[in-house]
Design a protein around this motif. Structure first.
Motif, mmCIF file in Angstrom:
data_model
loop_
_atom_site.group_PDB
_atom_site.id
_atom_site.type_symbol
_atom_site.label_atom_id
_atom_site.label_comp_id
_atom_site.label_asym_id
_atom_site.label_seq_id
_atom_site.Cartn_x
_atom_site.Cartn_y
_atom_site.Cartn_z
ATOM 1 N N PRO A 151 13.131 -16.773 2.504
ATOM 2 C CA PRO A 151 13.972 -16.655 2.319
ATOM 3 C C PRO A 151 14.959 -16.740 1.389
ATOM 4 O O PRO A 151 14.843 -18.130 1.030
ATOM 5 N N GLY A 152 16.072 -15.748 1.058
ATOM 6 C CA GLY A 152 16.886 -16.889 0.648
ATOM 7 C C GLY A 152 17.596 -17.377 1.098
ATOM 8 O O GLY A 152 18.221 -18.503 0.508
ATOM 9 N N LYS A 153 17.701 -17.626 2.253
ATOM 10 C CA LYS A 153 17.681 -18.925 2.879
ATOM 11 C C LYS A 153 17.716 -20.221 2.350
ATOM 12 O O LYS A 153 18.283 -21.266 2.449
ATOM 13 N N THR A 154 16.464 -20.571 1.641
ATOM 14 C CA THR A 154 16.029 -21.687 1.422
ATOM 15 C C THR A 154 15.973 -21.085 0.045
ATOM 16 O O THR A 154 15.404 -23.032 -0.459
ATOM 17 N N ASN A 155 15.297 -20.349 -0.649
ATOM 18 C CA ASN A 155 15.623 -20.237 -2.215
ATOM 19 C C ASN A 155 15.931 -21.297 -2.576
ATOM 20 O O ASN A 155 16.518 -21.440 -3.886
ATOM 21 N N LYS A 156 17.975 -21.368 -2.224
ATOM 22 C CA LYS A 156 18.642 -21.849 -2.982
ATOM 23 C C LYS A 156 18.476 -23.553 -3.206
ATOM 24 O O LYS A 156 19.779 -23.542 -4.280
ATOM 25 N N TYR A 157 17.897 -23.677 -1.833
ATOM 26 C CA TYR A 157 17.313 -25.686 -2.052
ATOM 27 C C TYR A 157 16.322 -25.988 -3.121
ATOM 28 O O TYR A 157 15.443 -25.563 -3.333
ATOM 29 N N LYS A 158 17.171 -26.379 -4.152
ATOM 30 C CA LYS A 158 15.905 -26.779 -4.999
ATOM 31 C C LYS A 158 15.172 -27.638 -4.585
ATOM 32 O O LYS A 158 14.901 -28.568 -3.006
ATOM 33 N N GLY A 159 13.131 -27.333 -4.439
ATOM 34 C CA GLY A 159 12.089 -28.354 -4.491
ATOM 35 C C GLY A 159 11.916 -26.764 -3.468
ATOM 36 O O GLY A 159 10.332 -26.960 -3.511
ATOM 37 N N THR A 160 12.291 -25.805 -3.094
ATOM 38 C CA THR A 160 11.910 -24.620 -3.002
ATOM 39 C C THR A 160 10.991 -23.562 -3.729
ATOM 40 O O THR A 160 11.286 -23.330 -5.002
ATOM 41 N N GLY A 207 15.363 -29.617 4.368
ATOM 42 C CA GLY A 207 16.589 -30.707 5.260
ATOM 43 C C GLY A 207 15.602 -32.276 4.365
ATOM 44 O O GLY A 207 14.984 -32.286 3.151
ATOM 45 N N PRO A 208 16.808 -33.681 4.528
ATOM 46 C CA PRO A 208 16.713 -34.255 3.824
ATOM 47 C C PRO A 208 15.927 -35.729 4.356
ATOM 48 O O PRO A 208 14.926 -36.395 3.730
ATOM 49 N N HIS A 209 15.321 -35.069 5.509
ATOM 50 C CA HIS A 209 14.474 -35.820 6.097
ATOM 51 C C HIS A 209 12.909 -35.130 6.211
ATOM 52 O O HIS A 209 12.381 -36.112 6.714
ATOM 53 N N SER A 210 12.861 -34.587 6.109
ATOM 54 C CA SER A 210 11.179 -33.937 5.796
ATOM 55 C C SER A 210 10.680 -33.036 4.548
ATOM 56 O O SER A 210 11.362 -33.285 3.472
ATOM 57 N N PRO A 211 8.956 -33.381 4.192
ATOM 58 C CA PRO A 211 8.899 -33.298 3.356
ATOM 59 C C PRO A 211 9.156 -31.684 2.454
ATOM 60 O O PRO A 211 8.582 -30.674 3.675
ATOM 61 N N LEU A 212 9.169 -31.317 1.375
ATOM 62 C CA LEU A 212 9.071 -30.089 1.107
ATOM 63 C C LEU A 212 7.083 -29.842 1.499
ATOM 64 O O LEU A 212 7.103 -28.387 1.376
ATOM 65 N N GLY A 213 6.028 -30.079 1.921
ATOM 66 C CA GLY A 213 4.419 -29.796 2.189
ATOM 67 C C GLY A 213 4.730 -29.511 3.700
ATOM 68 O O GLY A 213 3.742 -29.621 4.435
ATOM 69 N N THR A 214 5.765 -29.382 4.569
ATOM 70 C CA THR A 214 5.869 -29.435 5.694
ATOM 71 C C THR A 214 5.215 -28.364 6.587
ATOM 72 O O THR A 214 3.920 -28.693 7.227
ATOM 73 N N ASP A 215 5.204 -27.430 5.995
ATOM 74 C CA ASP A 215 3.946 -25.779 6.406
ATOM 75 C C ASP A 215 2.634 -26.373 6.201
ATOM 76 O O ASP A 215 2.028 -25.330 6.855
ATOM 77 N N PHE A 224 5.855 -24.212 0.475
ATOM 78 C CA PHE A 224 6.392 -24.729 -0.739
ATOM 79 C C PHE A 224 7.635 -24.869 -0.409
ATOM 80 O O PHE A 224 8.045 -23.598 -0.948
ATOM 81 N N GLU A 225 8.284 -25.665 1.013
ATOM 82 C CA GLU A 225 9.542 -25.457 0.588
ATOM 83 C C GLU A 225 10.487 -26.255 1.371
ATOM 84 O O GLU A 225 10.160 -27.099 2.523
ATOM 85 N N TYR A 226 11.806 -26.349 0.837
ATOM 86 C CA TYR A 226 12.676 -27.575 1.485
ATOM 87 C C TYR A 226 13.626 -27.316 2.941
ATOM 88 O O TYR A 226 13.701 -26.395 3.654
#
Length: 243
Positions: free
Chosen positions: A68-77, A31-39, A27-29
């Motif tokens: 990963p840390g690079k997506t942890n910082k984005y709201k939604g993850t 981008g603005p174009h993509s659902p949080l449930g992509t994976d 359950f991860e960000y």
């Protein structure tokens, strides 16, 4: 066959299955174009694309995992600590083995699950010598050099939230991927080496929670990607069962 559909009086259908499929999402960000449930959508989607005539049983997708840390910082993850998800997966897989199923496909749709999946498989096969795991990342079921053929020009497009991933997601959930004209695009960075390597960074270049030339995302390309990946996925599993 869906494991969730099996009744208590039909438990022999579990033990009679030739193999189990455990889809792994996140359950991860993206981008603005993509659902949080992509994976989750990708894990579910490809899990249901496995040929039922091969005799497998599909277990529910694991929706939360380490990110990963690079997506942890984005709201939604919503990240799970790696140590926790590893122990959790061990218990799930141990439970599947205890049903009498010793062949397990870990069908992965999230980059962060790769190391954890390997550790879990190694642990379980250490306890159960007759157990066998097939660790599959759906995005690797299509050859890299097919990018141009599929319509991704000027980019491999395989980054997180990029046109490869989001086109495939669009094939499963066409109403949930929305690329707008003013969405920022990120070109591929020059490779450090032609040889395989892993670079882990908190803030990568050409990145804002996603990457790639996302205007190339399309339903048509997504259907091609899914068809190609599905065919190769089923062939690989069939060869594994025959082994």
């Amino acid at each position: 066959m869906e494991a969730t559909d099996i009744h208590g009086r039909e438990l022999n259908e579990l033990s009679d299955a030739k193999f189990a499929i455990l889809p792994l999402g996140s359950f991860e960000y993206h981008g603005p174009h993509s659902p949080l449930g992509t994976d989750i959508f990708l894990a579910d989607g490809f899990g249901n694309k496995i040929n039922p005539e091969l005799g497998g049983v599909v277990f529910p997708t694991v929706p939360y995992t380490a990110c990963p840390g690079k997506t942890n910082k984005y709201k939604g993850t919503i990240p799970i600590r790696p140590s926790i998800i590893q122990e959790y997966l061990i218990d799930i897989v141990e439970g599947i083995v205890n049903q009498g199923i010793e062949r397990i496909v870990l069908l992965n749709a999230h980059d962060g699950n790769m190391g954890i999946s390997r550790a879990v498989a190694e642990h379980i096969t250490g306890k159960h010598n007759s157990a066998s795991f097939l660790l599959l990342n759906w995005w690797q079921m299509v050859e890299i050099d097919k990018a141009d053929e599929l319509g991704m020009v000027g980019t491999k497009g395989r980054g997180h939230g990029g046109p490869y991933e989001m086109s495939a997601t669009k094939a499963f959930q066409p109403h949930l991927v929305h690329v707008e004209e003013d969405d920022t695009e990120f070109p591929d960075l020059e490779k450090l080496s032609p040889h395989p390597y892993i670079l882990v960074e908190g803030t990568p270049g050409s990145w804002d929670g996603y990457t790639g030339l996302i205007q190339q995302t399309s339903l048509e390309m997504g259907k091609k990607i899914v068809d190609e990946a599905t065919g190769n996925l089923n062939t690989l599993i069939e060869n594994w069962i025959k082994k």
